[in-house]
Design an enzyme around this catalytic site. Sequence first.
Site, PDB file in Angstrom:
ATOM      1  N   GLU A 178     -36.587  89.186 -52.041  1.00 43.46           N
ATOM      2  CA  GLU A 178     -37.111  90.063 -53.089  1.00 43.46           C
ATOM      3  C   GLU A 178     -36.076  90.374 -54.173  1.00 43.46           C
ATOM      4  OE1 GLU A 178     -40.512  91.605 -53.082  1.00 43.46           O
ATOM      5  OE2 GLU A 178     -40.684  89.795 -51.880  1.00 43.46           O
ATOM      6  N   HIS A 258     -39.270  98.402 -51.635  1.00 38.70           N
ATOM      7  CA  HIS A 258     -37.943  97.845 -51.909  1.00 38.70           C
ATOM      8  C   HIS A 258     -36.904  98.945 -51.733  1.00 38.70           C
ATOM      9  CE1 HIS A 258     -39.995  94.716 -54.712  1.00 38.70           C
ATOM     10  NE2 HIS A 258     -39.723  94.160 -53.543  1.00 38.70           N
ATOM     11  N   CYS A 380     -36.345  99.305 -61.624  1.00 38.39           N
ATOM     12  CA  CYS A 380     -37.145  98.102 -61.383  1.00 38.39           C
ATOM     13  C   CYS A 380     -37.088  97.149 -62.574  1.00 38.39           C
ATOM     14  CB  CYS A 380     -38.605  98.471 -61.125  1.00 38.39           C
ATOM     15  SG  CYS A 380     -38.950  99.140 -59.490  1.00 38.39           S
TER      16      CYS A 380
END
Length: 448
Positions: A178, A258, A380
């Site tokens: 990720e 995350h 992000c």
Amino acid sequence: MIVPMRAKEWNLDGLPGPTHNYAGLSYGNLASTRSRGSISHPRAAALEGLAKMKLVADLGIPQAILPPQIRPDLAMLRALGFEGSEKEIVLNAHRADPALLTSCYSSSAMWAANAATVSPSSDAADRKPHITPANLVSRFHRSLEATQTAAQLRSIFDPETGFAHHAALTCSPLLADEGAANHTRLCAAFDQPGVQLFVYGRDGFDDESEASAPPPTRYPARHTLQASQAIARLHKLDPNAVVFARQSAIAIDAGVFHNDVIAVGNQNVLLYHAQAFVEEDRVIGQLQQCFQRICGQKLILLRIDSAEMSLAAAVKTYFFNSQLLTLPNGMMTLIAPIECQEDIIAQTTIGRLLFSGGPIKSVHYVDLRQSMQNGGGPACLRLRMVLTEREQSAMHPGVIFNEALYGKLVPWVNSFYRNQLSPDDLSDPRLLVESREAHSSLQRILWG
């Protein structure tokens, strides 16, 4: 020990694309699920992103832009059996499987924290900066990004100038990667060797009935230990300067998909929630020892207890998805989503941090509501890269954010982006044409 030339940390922000929409494709991301089917505002999303980049650049922090990827992904639709003209492919895909078309229209590459994992030259045995695009295999719509991400990063950081570019890891559940959303580099100074913290959600070889730690029961764990270990090897990192930590299943089930939703680090500071990691004491102890050994000083730990902020509050406000940055004067500042200013718990916690005499001296709140409604806050949107002066000079200058570029991008957005977009609008072939024209125009702005 070789000390590289003076280095700076750059923030490369992903720009929301003209097909920014709320399809709710990211199971386990609570905001994404809540917004499913809502009307999105692509123009506002892009302008919000640009305003955040401008704030960071105005603070004196190096800032660059990662352009949106080409959408829809017609190559994938053709590979899945849709034939005919581009218009026919879009209409046929919408009739056959609207969710599939929506996936191929996703603008999720805007969240550049998932674009890649980057290690600076000071940490690598070969003294090269290393870049590995994330395969994002855990979600179909995100797995489409790796090829374009790799091409973009190669265009910005020419391999001929000393950048080590790796292929994305094999698209296997065992190697689910990720990107930097599960990676934090800690250091005493950007131009000195640092410690790299890799966070994973699951061991890819674990049988759930015999797992070394209880797995999440509500939402999936995405990133694997094996992916992080592979990247550490590929990037030629010192094993004694790497820490692997397992993400708490409790946090994942609370919507922490995350690690950057529950922890943020910068230089010698780690701001984290008490429920971020499995075996917190062991992980933090290992980090402290490693940091002391590599960096020659103590790691500053800012631990937020559950009594001060619950996991639910952390996910609701994206408090930990703030950017923690070092200003040119050496002071640290927090770039927090405006939701933190509007929430009494987050606001109180930030106030305590500011007035505690600790390393964080200021806060700037940013309005990123379009991104936040799809589950992405300030952190992000950015990929962090530490670059020496030589490496900075080799960077493609067209993507460096400054007043001149900002002055070009705002009218570009206003010219090419729709004010609003509904899921049904994705079946409109005109959107494909508009998106293609926007991308071509942006290429001319950034690459000439």
